[in-house]
Scaffold this motif. Structure first.
Motif, mmCIF file in Angstrom:
data_model
loop_
_atom_site.group_PDB
_atom_site.id
_atom_site.type_symbol
_atom_site.label_atom_id
_atom_site.label_comp_id
_atom_site.label_asym_id
_atom_site.label_seq_id
_atom_site.Cartn_x
_atom_site.Cartn_y
_atom_site.Cartn_z
ATOM 1 N N MET A 172 0.637 -1.092 -0.186
ATOM 2 C CA MET A 172 -0.060 -0.041 -0.045
ATOM 3 C C MET A 172 0.901 1.278 0.071
ATOM 4 S SD MET A 172 -2.000 0.205 3.792
ATOM 5 C CE MET A 172 -1.257 1.548 4.935
ATOM 6 N N HIS A 173 0.218 2.396 -0.380
ATOM 7 C CA HIS A 173 1.160 3.557 -0.581
ATOM 8 C C HIS A 173 0.874 4.366 0.814
ATOM 9 C CE1 HIS A 173 1.661 2.773 -4.600
ATOM 10 N NE2 HIS A 173 0.448 2.607 -4.736
ATOM 11 N N LEU A 174 1.878 5.262 0.894
ATOM 12 C CA LEU A 174 1.785 6.264 2.197
ATOM 13 C C LEU A 174 0.463 6.997 1.999
ATOM 14 C CD1 LEU A 174 2.904 7.305 4.896
ATOM 15 C CD2 LEU A 174 4.385 8.828 3.377
ATOM 16 N N SER A 175 0.159 7.328 1.057
ATOM 17 C CA SER A 175 -1.174 8.078 0.884
ATOM 18 C C SER A 175 -2.502 7.413 1.264
ATOM 19 C CB SER A 175 -1.565 8.887 -0.618
ATOM 20 O OG SER A 175 -1.442 7.446 -1.395
ATOM 21 N N ASP A 176 -2.332 6.312 1.531
ATOM 22 C CA ASP A 176 -3.460 5.408 1.909
ATOM 23 C C ASP A 176 -3.847 5.156 3.432
ATOM 24 O OD1 ASP A 176 -4.173 4.986 -0.831
ATOM 25 O OD2 ASP A 176 -3.096 3.095 -0.879
ATOM 26 N N CYS A 177 -2.774 5.318 3.974
ATOM 27 C CA CYS A 177 -2.614 5.379 5.440
ATOM 28 C C CYS A 177 -3.669 6.195 6.376
ATOM 29 C CB CYS A 177 -1.523 5.504 6.020
ATOM 30 S SG CYS A 177 0.082 4.583 5.501
ATOM 31 N N LYS A 178 -4.087 5.751 7.482
ATOM 32 C CA LYS A 178 -5.044 6.455 8.250
ATOM 33 C C LYS A 178 -3.900 7.038 9.421
ATOM 34 C CE LYS A 178 -8.426 3.084 7.569
ATOM 35 N NZ LYS A 178 -9.124 1.994 8.219
ATOM 36 N N ILE A 179 -4.691 8.304 9.989
ATOM 37 C CA ILE A 179 -4.037 9.018 10.847
ATOM 38 C C ILE A 179 -3.758 8.138 12.124
ATOM 39 C CG2 ILE A 179 -4.426 11.010 12.602
ATOM 40 C CD1 ILE A 179 -6.095 12.242 10.327
ATOM 41 N N ASN A 180 -2.738 8.306 12.916
ATOM 42 C CA ASN A 180 -2.559 7.521 13.938
ATOM 43 C C ASN A 180 -2.114 6.087 13.493
ATOM 44 O OD1 ASN A 180 -2.756 9.649 15.674
ATOM 45 N ND2 ASN A 180 -4.999 9.286 16.085
ATOM 46 N N GLU A 181 -1.383 6.014 12.490
ATOM 47 C CA GLU A 181 -0.906 4.805 12.037
ATOM 48 C C GLU A 181 0.626 4.605 12.072
ATOM 49 O OE1 GLU A 181 -3.036 1.591 9.219
ATOM 50 O OE2 GLU A 181 -2.556 3.398 8.365
ATOM 51 N N ASN A 182 1.243 3.396 12.439
ATOM 52 C CA ASN A 182 2.442 3.270 12.539
ATOM 53 C C ASN A 182 2.981 2.437 11.084
ATOM 54 O OD1 ASN A 182 3.856 4.446 14.787
ATOM 55 N ND2 ASN A 182 2.717 3.080 15.866
ATOM 56 N N VAL A 183 3.866 2.768 10.096
ATOM 57 C CA VAL A 183 4.079 1.945 9.045
ATOM 58 C C VAL A 183 5.519 2.147 8.622
ATOM 59 C CG1 VAL A 183 1.925 2.563 7.793
ATOM 60 C CG2 VAL A 183 3.999 4.082 7.663
ATOM 61 N N LYS A 184 6.204 1.058 7.871
ATOM 62 C CA LYS A 184 7.251 0.902 7.580
ATOM 63 C C LYS A 184 7.557 1.311 6.134
ATOM 64 C CE LYS A 184 10.937 -2.701 7.599
ATOM 65 N NZ LYS A 184 11.591 -4.016 8.040
ATOM 66 N N ILE A 185 8.576 2.024 5.737
ATOM 67 C CA ILE A 185 8.751 2.271 4.484
ATOM 68 C C ILE A 185 9.544 1.188 3.761
ATOM 69 C CG2 ILE A 185 9.703 3.714 2.818
ATOM 70 C CD1 ILE A 185 9.896 6.056 4.833
ATOM 71 N N LEU A 186 8.774 0.528 2.638
ATOM 72 C CA LEU A 186 9.242 -0.556 1.958
ATOM 73 C C LEU A 186 10.219 -0.065 0.805
ATOM 74 C CD1 LEU A 186 6.376 -3.139 2.168
ATOM 75 C CD2 LEU A 186 8.377 -3.164 3.585
ATOM 76 N N ASP A 187 9.598 0.816 0.022
ATOM 77 C CA ASP A 187 10.160 1.195 -1.232
ATOM 78 C C ASP A 187 9.599 2.565 -1.689
ATOM 79 O OD1 ASP A 187 11.690 0.903 -3.622
ATOM 80 O OD2 ASP A 187 9.725 0.033 -4.591
ATOM 81 N N ILE A 188 10.611 3.363 -2.368
ATOM 82 C CA ILE A 188 10.276 4.637 -2.900
ATOM 83 C C ILE A 188 10.347 4.526 -4.492
ATOM 84 C CG2 ILE A 188 10.942 6.875 -2.664
ATOM 85 C CD1 ILE A 188 12.140 6.594 0.157
ATOM 86 N N ASN A 189 9.318 4.568 -5.029
ATOM 87 C CA ASN A 189 9.177 4.523 -6.433
ATOM 88 C C ASN A 189 8.946 6.131 -7.094
ATOM 89 O OD1 ASN A 189 9.059 1.756 -6.666
ATOM 90 N ND2 ASN A 189 6.858 2.018 -6.081
ATOM 91 N N ALA A 190 10.399 6.630 -6.959
ATOM 92 C CA ALA A 190 10.410 7.986 -7.533
ATOM 93 C C ALA A 190 11.707 8.305 -8.037
ATOM 94 C CB ALA A 190 10.128 8.987 -6.168
ATOM 95 N N GLY A 191 11.872 9.593 -8.660
ATOM 96 C CA GLY A 191 12.976 9.512 -9.479
ATOM 97 C C GLY A 191 14.215 10.134 -8.368
ATOM 98 N N LYS A 192 15.256 9.864 -9.015
ATOM 99 C CA LYS A 192 16.583 10.353 -7.982
ATOM 100 C C LYS A 192 16.357 11.530 -7.287
ATOM 101 C CE LYS A 192 20.146 8.015 -10.776
ATOM 102 N NZ LYS A 192 21.337 8.160 -11.640
ATOM 103 N N SER A 193 15.899 12.727 -7.959
ATOM 104 C CA SER A 193 15.789 13.761 -6.954
ATOM 105 C C SER A 193 15.252 13.673 -5.872
ATOM 106 C CB SER A 193 15.497 15.002 -8.077
ATOM 107 O OG SER A 193 15.276 16.262 -7.267
ATOM 108 N N ALA A 194 13.856 13.194 -6.269
ATOM 109 C CA ALA A 194 12.812 12.855 -5.068
ATOM 110 C C ALA A 194 13.386 12.241 -3.919
ATOM 111 C CB ALA A 194 11.509 12.523 -5.737
ATOM 112 N N LYS A 195 14.059 11.057 -4.297
ATOM 113 C CA LYS A 195 14.711 10.020 -3.578
ATOM 114 C C LYS A 195 15.712 10.853 -2.655
ATOM 115 C CE LYS A 195 13.927 5.832 -5.803
ATOM 116 N NZ LYS A 195 14.792 4.507 -6.266
ATOM 117 N N SER A 196 16.503 11.634 -3.339
ATOM 118 C CA SER A 196 17.582 12.344 -2.599
ATOM 119 C C SER A 196 17.071 13.503 -1.668
ATOM 120 C CB SER A 196 18.309 13.162 -3.711
ATOM 121 O OG SER A 196 19.332 13.997 -3.024
#
Length: 75
Positions: free
Chosen positions: A1-25
């Motif tokens: 699932m995406h970070l945008s799908d999360c609810k308030i007060n939820e703990n999540v772990k980042i699995l992957d970032i599907n963005a360009g080099k600049s955004a990742k940086s």
């Protein structure tokens, strides 16, 4: 699932970032990287920013970029 799908007060772990080099940086410079556990503090109702807490920092991420961050729920 995406970070945008999360609810308030939820703990999540980042699995992957599907963005360009600049955004990742930029995310890395803000202190976000794959494997980090973040807490969703607030979320705007319609395509607004999502505020998360990572370590000791509050970070606002736009909805478009949040859709590119894959996470898994922890709670």
């Amino acid at each position: 699932m995406h970070l945008s799908d999360c609810k308030i007060n939820e703990n999540v772990k980042i699995l992957d970032i599907n963005a360009g080099k600049s955004a990742k940086s930029n995310l890395n410079n803000m202190g976000l990287k794959i494997g980090d556990i973040v807490f969703v503090k607030s979320k705007s109702p319609i395509k607004g920013p999502i505020v998360i807490k990572c370590k000791e920092n509050d970070i606002a991420i736009g909805n478009g970029l949040a859709k590119k961050i894959n996470v898994e729920r922890l709670n």
